[in-house]
Design a protein around this motif. Structure first.
Motif, short mmCIF file in Angstrom:
data_model
loop_
_atom_site.label_atom_id
_atom_site.label_comp_id
_atom_site.label_asym_id
_atom_site.label_seq_id
_atom_site.Cartn_x
_atom_site.Cartn_y
_atom_site.Cartn_z
N SER A 89 87.61 41.24 -37.07
CA SER A 89 86.89 40.31 -37.93
C SER A 89 85.52 40.84 -38.33
O SER A 89 84.87 40.28 -39.21
CB SER A 89 86.74 38.96 -37.24
N ALA A 90 85.06 41.91 -37.68
CA ALA A 90 83.75 42.48 -38.03
C ALA A 90 83.68 42.85 -39.51
O ALA A 90 82.65 42.70 -40.16
CB ALA A 90 83.45 43.69 -37.16
N THR A 91 84.79 43.35 -40.05
CA THR A 91 84.78 43.79 -41.44
C THR A 91 85.10 42.67 -42.41
O THR A 91 85.13 42.88 -43.62
CB THR A 91 85.79 44.94 -41.64
N ALA A 92 85.32 41.45 -41.91
CA ALA A 92 85.52 40.30 -42.79
C ALA A 92 84.19 39.68 -43.20
O ALA A 92 84.11 38.99 -44.21
CB ALA A 92 86.39 39.25 -42.11
N PHE A 93 83.13 39.92 -42.40
CA PHE A 93 81.78 39.48 -42.74
C PHE A 93 81.01 40.65 -43.35
O PHE A 93 81.31 41.81 -43.08
CB PHE A 93 81.03 39.04 -41.48
N ASN A 94 79.99 40.33 -44.13
CA ASN A 94 79.15 41.38 -44.72
C ASN A 94 77.88 41.55 -43.88
O ASN A 94 76.76 41.41 -44.37
CB ASN A 94 78.80 41.01 -46.17
N PHE A 95 78.08 41.86 -42.61
CA PHE A 95 76.96 42.08 -41.70
C PHE A 95 76.92 43.55 -41.31
O PHE A 95 77.92 44.09 -40.82
CB PHE A 95 77.10 41.20 -40.45
N PRO A 96 75.77 44.20 -41.49
CA PRO A 96 75.71 45.64 -41.21
C PRO A 96 75.67 45.99 -39.73
O PRO A 96 75.94 47.13 -39.37
CB PRO A 96 74.41 46.08 -41.90
N LEU A 121 100.84 35.76 -26.05
CA LEU A 121 100.27 34.58 -26.70
C LEU A 121 99.00 34.94 -27.46
O LEU A 121 98.18 35.73 -27.00
CB LEU A 121 99.94 33.51 -25.66
N GLU A 122 98.83 34.32 -28.62
CA GLU A 122 97.58 34.39 -29.37
C GLU A 122 97.30 32.99 -29.90
O GLU A 122 98.12 32.44 -30.65
CB GLU A 122 97.68 35.39 -30.53
N PHE A 123 96.16 32.43 -29.54
CA PHE A 123 95.85 31.06 -29.95
C PHE A 123 95.06 30.99 -31.25
O PHE A 123 94.88 29.92 -31.81
CB PHE A 123 95.11 30.33 -28.82
N GLY A 124 94.55 32.14 -31.72
CA GLY A 124 93.90 32.18 -33.02
C GLY A 124 92.56 31.48 -33.08
O GLY A 124 92.16 30.98 -34.13
N VAL A 125 91.83 31.45 -31.96
CA VAL A 125 90.50 30.83 -31.93
C VAL A 125 89.45 31.94 -31.88
O VAL A 125 89.52 32.82 -31.02
CB VAL A 125 90.34 29.89 -30.73
N GLU A 126 88.51 31.90 -32.80
CA GLU A 126 87.43 32.87 -32.84
C GLU A 126 86.10 32.14 -32.96
O GLU A 126 86.03 31.05 -33.53
CB GLU A 126 87.58 33.83 -34.03
N LEU A 178 82.08 32.97 -46.76
CA LEU A 178 83.24 32.68 -47.62
C LEU A 178 84.23 33.84 -47.62
O LEU A 178 85.45 33.63 -47.69
CB LEU A 178 82.77 32.38 -49.04
N SER A 179 83.74 35.08 -47.53
CA SER A 179 84.65 36.22 -47.47
C SER A 179 85.47 36.17 -46.18
O SER A 179 86.67 36.47 -46.19
CB SER A 179 83.88 37.54 -47.59
N LYS A 215 90.77 34.70 -43.64
CA LYS A 215 91.51 33.86 -42.69
C LYS A 215 92.45 32.87 -43.37
O LYS A 215 93.12 32.09 -42.69
CB LYS A 215 90.52 33.10 -41.79
N GLY A 216 92.52 32.90 -44.70
CA GLY A 216 93.52 32.11 -45.40
C GLY A 216 93.10 30.70 -45.77
O GLY A 216 93.93 29.92 -46.27
N LEU A 217 91.83 30.32 -45.57
CA LEU A 217 91.40 28.98 -45.92
C LEU A 217 91.15 28.80 -47.41
O LEU A 217 91.18 27.67 -47.90
CB LEU A 217 90.12 28.60 -45.16
N LEU A 218 90.87 29.89 -48.12
CA LEU A 218 90.47 29.80 -49.52
C LEU A 218 91.44 30.62 -50.37
O LEU A 218 91.14 31.75 -50.77
CB LEU A 218 89.04 30.30 -49.70
N PRO A 219 92.62 30.08 -50.66
CA PRO A 219 93.70 30.88 -51.27
C PRO A 219 93.39 31.38 -52.68
O PRO A 219 93.97 32.36 -53.11
CB PRO A 219 94.89 29.92 -51.27
N GLU A 220 92.48 30.72 -53.37
CA GLU A 220 92.15 31.14 -54.74
C GLU A 220 90.78 31.82 -54.84
O GLU A 220 90.29 32.09 -55.93
CB GLU A 220 92.21 29.94 -55.68
N SER A 221 90.17 32.09 -53.70
CA SER A 221 88.85 32.71 -53.70
C SER A 221 88.92 34.17 -54.14
O SER A 221 89.82 34.91 -53.74
CB SER A 221 88.24 32.64 -52.29
N GLN A 222 87.96 34.55 -54.96
CA GLN A 222 87.81 35.95 -55.38
C GLN A 222 86.74 36.67 -54.55
O GLN A 222 86.41 37.82 -54.82
CB GLN A 222 87.44 36.01 -56.87
#
Length: 375
Positions: free
Chosen positions: A192-199, A235-240, A265-266, A271-278
């Motif tokens: 998930s580190a690369t899903a945020f724009n944090f250096p 098992l993976e519960f998908g909590v972050e 938002l990225s 994570k699939g919450l914003l299906p139409e997000s660019q």
């Protein structure tokens, strides 16, 4: 309006006059099911930038299709926000008990192990997840109902934790004293580190120190390891959960706030919450460090300090970090002390004041850092 937006207030504290101190809770529900997200800001009173980030998020999320639900709690600690001394906000500690506002969330490893004993090898992931959330909710309710009472900071933390219990993704928005952007990420959620724009990314182990991100991921991480090892499952519960440090405290910057809102938002898009997000994660350099290598540099001298190294700057071993002025020795060569980098490092933040006592935390720094791949 595309999504349903609901706003209500919850009481988080009472002042000495008996008046309730309330915070707004914004709940945005999409038209399609999906994960749940919890985002809060300003648990430390001087760390205000997260509020403008939440403002931008709400503006975007009202009209962006959502799969799931998002709960946002800005300025979640009105007590801390209002602790002022002159022009400064002294909102890091409960003024009555001296407790750090971000250290009173609940986690009990023994309770997790006791719950694990109730899980059979055949029970589904969904069933375990639901029952474990109920288990955690009862533990927090029981703690709040203790006949011996709780300190103000812990009461506040537990009420906020109740709001976050159902979330799959928890984001706690913070600021440093004088700081550059960095994010705390549990080691198991490294991708998930690369899903945020944090250096700058700090990877933290399964160790609880009282913060909201740890109180969120430690129970699930511990339960996952127990069950997978015991039952030979995967098992993976998908909590972050994450702590996002978005620059310096005592500052509101709308332009920077929009940048950080888009970073969140990225992540939600990935994570699939914003299906139409660019809005997608940026291609950018990202530096990682293990928590054990995130070091604090203390000064051995008291005096007046010039901070020579800027947060985010790459500093070589032996380079000048700071210079301390000794008022009692201005007439000789002991009038100042140079503080040099003990190794190659990247300062993330430094103490906000030029006046320091000996033993003050001057800088917090990345050491033994590395570049993240796939960035």
């Amino acid at each position: 309006m595309l999504n349903h937006v609901n706003k209500h207030h919850i009481r988080v504290a009472q002042n000495a006059s008996g008046r309730s101190m309330n915070v707004p809770v914004y709940h945005i529900k999409g038209q399609r099911p999906g994960p749940k997200v919890y985002i809060q800001s300003s648990i430390h009173g001087a760390e205000v930038q997260g509020n403008v980030v939440i403002y931008h998020l709400i503006q975007w999320l009202q009209s962006l299709p959502i799969c799931g639900e998002i709960t946002l709690v800005p300025n979640c600690n009105p007590v801390g926000t209002n602790i002022k001394a002159g022009e400064y906000t002294l909102g890091r500690f409960d003024p009555v008990n001296g407790t750090n506002w971000n250290r009173g969330y609940h986690y009990d490893a023994a309770q997790v192990m006791a719950f694990a004993d109730t899980v059979t090898a055949e029970e589904s992931t969904a069933s375990i997840k639901q029952r474990f959330r109920e288990h955690l909710a009862k533990a927090i309710s029981d703690k709040l109902a203790s006949p011996w009472g709780l300190g103000l900071a812990q009461q506040l933390n537990l009420r906020l934790q109740q709001l976050a219990l159902d979330a799959d993704y928890v984001l706690d928005l913070h600021n440093g004293p004088v700081s550059t952007r960095h994010i705390y990420i549990p080691e198991y959620a490294r991708e998930s580190a690369t899903a945020f724009n944090f250096p700058h990314c700090i990877f933290i182990p399964n160790v609880f120190a009282g913060a909201l991100d740890e109180a969120t991921f430690c129970p699930w991480w511990t339960l996952t390891e127990i069950l997978n090892q015991r039952d030979n499952r995967d098992l993976e519960f998908g909590v972050e959960a994450f702590t996002l440090e978005m620059g310096s405290q005592e500052v509101i910057d709308f332009t920077e706030g929009e940048i950080d809102a888009k970073s969140i938002l990225s992540y939600l898009t990935v994570k699939g919450l914003l299906p139409e997000s660019q809005i997608q994660p940026l291609t950018m350099p990202r530096i990682g460090v293990m928590l054990k290598d995130y070091k604090t540099l203390f000064t051995s001298w008291g005096g007046m300090v010039e901070y020579c190294a800027k947060p985010g700057e790459h500093i070589k071993q032996g380079a000048l970090l700071a210079r301390v002025l000794n008022i009692d020795e201005l007439d000789n060569d002991k009038g100042s002390h140079d503080i040099l980098a003990p190794c190659d490092l990247i300062p993330m933040l430094h103490f906000p004041s030029a006046s320091v006592l000996s033993g003050t935390q001057l800088y917090k720094c990345f050491t033994n850092y590395f570049e993240l791949t796939g960035a």
